[in-house]
Write an enzyme that holds these catalytic residues in place. Structure first.
Site, PDB file in Angstrom:
ATOM      1  N   SER A 122      44.197  35.372  44.212  1.00 19.95           N
ATOM      2  CA  SER A 122      45.354  36.042  45.091  1.00 19.95           C
ATOM      3  C   SER A 122      44.489  36.742  46.252  1.00 19.95           C
ATOM      4  O   SER A 122      45.077  36.936  47.449  1.00 19.95           O
ATOM      5  CB  SER A 122      46.289  36.924  44.270  1.00 19.95           C
ATOM      6  OG  SER A 122      45.729  38.091  43.682  1.00 19.95           O
ATOM      7  N   THR A 123      43.415  37.375  45.900  1.00 14.79           N
ATOM      8  CA  THR A 123      42.458  38.244  46.944  1.00 14.79           C
ATOM      9  C   THR A 123      41.978  37.073  47.982  1.00 14.79           C
ATOM     10  O   THR A 123      42.053  37.277  49.280  1.00 14.79           O
ATOM     11  CB  THR A 123      41.714  38.991  46.389  1.00 14.79           C
ATOM     12  OG1 THR A 123      41.982  39.831  45.301  1.00 14.79           O
ATOM     13  CG2 THR A 123      41.134  40.129  47.295  1.00 14.79           C
TER      14      THR A 123
ATOM     15  N   ASP B 111      35.058  35.681  47.958  1.00 14.79           N
ATOM     16  CA  ASP B 111      35.689  35.466  46.459  1.00 14.79           C
ATOM     17  C   ASP B 111      36.231  36.546  45.936  1.00 14.79           C
ATOM     18  O   ASP B 111      35.454  37.888  46.355  1.00 14.79           O
ATOM     19  CB  ASP B 111      34.901  34.697  45.774  1.00 14.79           C
ATOM     20  CG  ASP B 111      35.687  33.769  44.746  1.00 14.79           C
ATOM     21  OD1 ASP B 111      36.693  33.812  44.671  1.00 14.79           O
ATOM     22  OD2 ASP B 111      35.069  32.834  43.866  1.00 14.79           O
TER      23      ASP B 111
ATOM     24  N   ALA C 170      37.234  38.896  42.415  1.00 17.92           N
ATOM     25  CA  ALA C 170      36.814  38.972  40.955  1.00 17.92           C
ATOM     26  C   ALA C 170      37.590  39.592  40.111  1.00 17.92           C
ATOM     27  O   ALA C 170      38.715  40.270  40.547  1.00 17.92           O
ATOM     28  CB  ALA C 170      35.426  39.954  40.966  1.00 17.92           C
ATOM     29  N   ASP C 171      37.462  39.669  38.684  1.00 22.11           N
ATOM     30  CA  ASP C 171      38.449  40.323  37.772  1.00 22.11           C
ATOM     31  C   ASP C 171      37.793  41.829  37.431  1.00 22.11           C
ATOM     32  O   ASP C 171      38.491  42.578  36.916  1.00 22.11           O
ATOM     33  CB  ASP C 171      38.758  39.429  36.423  1.00 22.11           C
ATOM     34  CG  ASP C 171      39.201  38.135  36.912  1.00 22.11           C
ATOM     35  OD1 ASP C 171      40.233  38.054  37.460  1.00 22.11           O
ATOM     36  OD2 ASP C 171      38.275  37.211  36.923  1.00 22.11           O
TER      37      ASP C 171
ATOM     38  N   LYS D 233      34.281  36.988  36.424  1.00 24.02           N
ATOM     39  CA  LYS D 233      35.115  36.152  37.223  1.00 24.02           C
ATOM     40  C   LYS D 233      35.927  34.934  36.274  1.00 24.02           C
ATOM     41  O   LYS D 233      35.514  34.912  35.158  1.00 24.02           O
ATOM     42  CB  LYS D 233      34.386  35.464  38.357  1.00 24.02           C
ATOM     43  CG  LYS D 233      34.091  36.232  39.575  1.00 24.02           C
ATOM     44  CD  LYS D 233      33.737  35.849  40.771  1.00 24.02           C
ATOM     45  CE  LYS D 233      34.274  34.583  41.284  1.00 24.02           C
ATOM     46  NZ  LYS D 233      35.662  34.805  41.672  1.00 24.02           N
TER      47      LYS D 233
ATOM     48  N   GLU E  17      33.393  28.275  41.312  1.00 31.27           N
ATOM     49  CA  GLU E  17      32.879  29.503  42.054  1.00 31.27           C
ATOM     50  C   GLU E  17      31.398  29.894  41.944  1.00 31.27           C
ATOM     51  O   GLU E  17      30.853  30.373  42.932  1.00 31.27           O
ATOM     52  CB  GLU E  17      33.889  30.379  41.462  1.00 31.27           C
ATOM     53  CG  GLU E  17      35.086  30.467  41.760  1.00 31.27           C
ATOM     54  CD  GLU E  17      36.243  31.533  41.194  1.00 31.27           C
ATOM     55  OE1 GLU E  17      37.258  31.787  41.754  1.00 31.27           O
ATOM     56  OE2 GLU E  17      35.747  31.925  40.090  1.00 31.27           O
TER      57      GLU E  17
HETATM   58  C1  5RP Z   1      39.281  32.807  39.779  1.00 31.21           C
HETATM   59  C2  5RP Z   1      38.626  34.108  40.094  1.00 31.21           C
HETATM   60  C3  5RP Z   1      39.611  34.924  40.912  1.00 31.21           C
HETATM   61  O1  5RP Z   1      38.752  35.552  41.912  1.00 31.21           O
HETATM   62  C4  5RP Z   1      39.785  36.381  40.125  1.00 31.21           C
HETATM   63  O2  5RP Z   1      40.419  35.909  39.013  1.00 31.21           O
HETATM   64  C5  5RP Z   1      40.338  37.389  40.821  1.00 31.21           C
HETATM   65  O3  5RP Z   1      41.859  36.799  41.080  1.00 31.21           O
HETATM   66  P1  5RP Z   1      42.746  37.792  41.840  1.00 31.21           P
HETATM   67  O4  5RP Z   1      42.039  37.894  43.211  1.00 31.21           O
HETATM   68  O5  5RP Z   1      43.981  36.811  41.986  1.00 31.21           O
HETATM   69  O6  5RP Z   1      43.009  39.198  41.290  1.00 31.21           O
HETATM   70  O7  5RP Z   1      37.758  34.214  39.666  1.00 31.21           O
HETATM   71  O8  5RP Z   1      38.889  32.081  38.977  1.00 31.21           O
END
Ligand code: 5RP
Length: 222
Positions: A27-28, A80, A82-83, A93, A102
């Site tokens: 989503s980011t 990108d 990240a979690d 991630k 990724e």
């Molecule tokens: C996808 C990822 C995403 O970058 C991670 O999950 C973050 O997601 P979001 O921006 O939706 O919080 O690694 O595989």
């Protein structure tokens, strides 16, 4: 979410004419791709490579010119999400299941810019379950090996079906609670047959941009 959007849009300021750009997933990263699409519409000349089918479809919809690995040597910048991000900029991630592509794209990039909201910045990785991509063949055995490392692995499901990645593999979400030595775990996971890759990104981030709910955005320093 506003904090994700402002972090993503700040990162897009680093993209210049002529660059090859890696497009993240989630989503980011979505906001970053949207902003790149807008800049392309306004005349920016770039070529992009995506980390998932989902991001590729979005980029094509936005008329962002795409490039393949056959045609490129190196990616200038990848943006990108990240979690989790720790103080050393190590990452978890793969929340979206795209960790393998990724990581391949990040490893081919001169600069990986990580864009997150402030909830993702943590002192120690591991509260977020670590996604591990495993091949379907013998996955039960791979799961047992993950358990021996102290994880509580759960095979990811979507609509009651096992979730299958863009690469035809499964994801084991590994609950460790805390990963105090991410480099060590990174190496141990890489030694298990059946594991294709995992969501620990060690020393790969070159910049971390954090958006906050108050509308401010900061570029982290270590
Ligand atoms: C996808 C990822 C995403 O970058 C991670 O999950 C973050 O997601 P979001 O921006 O939706 O919080 O690694 O595989």
């Amino acid at each position: 979410m506003e904090s994700k959007r402002i972090a993503a849009e700040k990162a897009v300021e680093s993209i210049k004419d002529g660059m090859i750009v890696g497009l993240g997933t989630g989503s980011t990263a979505y906001y970053a791709i949207q902003k790149i699409g807008q800049r392309v519409k306004d005349g920016l000349s770039v070529k992009a490579i995506a980390t998932s089918k989902q991001s590729e479809e979005l980029a094509i919809d936005l008329n962002i010119p795409m490039i393949s690995f056959t045609e490129l040597e190196e990616i200038d910048v990848t943006i990108d999400g990240a979690d989790e991000v720790d103080g050393e900029w190590n990452l978890i991630k793969g929340g979206g299941g795209a960790l393998l592509r990724e990581k391949i794209v990040a490893a081919a990039s001169k600069l990986l810019i990580v864009v997150v909201d402030e909830s993702k910045v943590v002192p120690v990785l591991g509260r977020f379950p670590l996604p591990v991509e495993i091949v379907p063949f013998g996955f039960e055995m791979t799961v047992r090996k993950l358990k021996k490392l102290g994880a509580e692995p759960v095979i990811r499901r979507e609509d009651h079906q096992i979730f299958v990645t863009d690469n035809g593999n499964y994801i084991a979400d590994c609950h460790f609670e805390s990963i105090p030595e991410p480099e060590k775990l990174h190496t141990m996971l890489n030694l298990i047959p059946g594991i294709v890759d995992h969501g620990l990104f060690i020393g790969m981030a070159g910049q971390v941009i954090v958006g906050s709910t108050d509308g401010s955005v900061r570029v982290l320093s270590k």
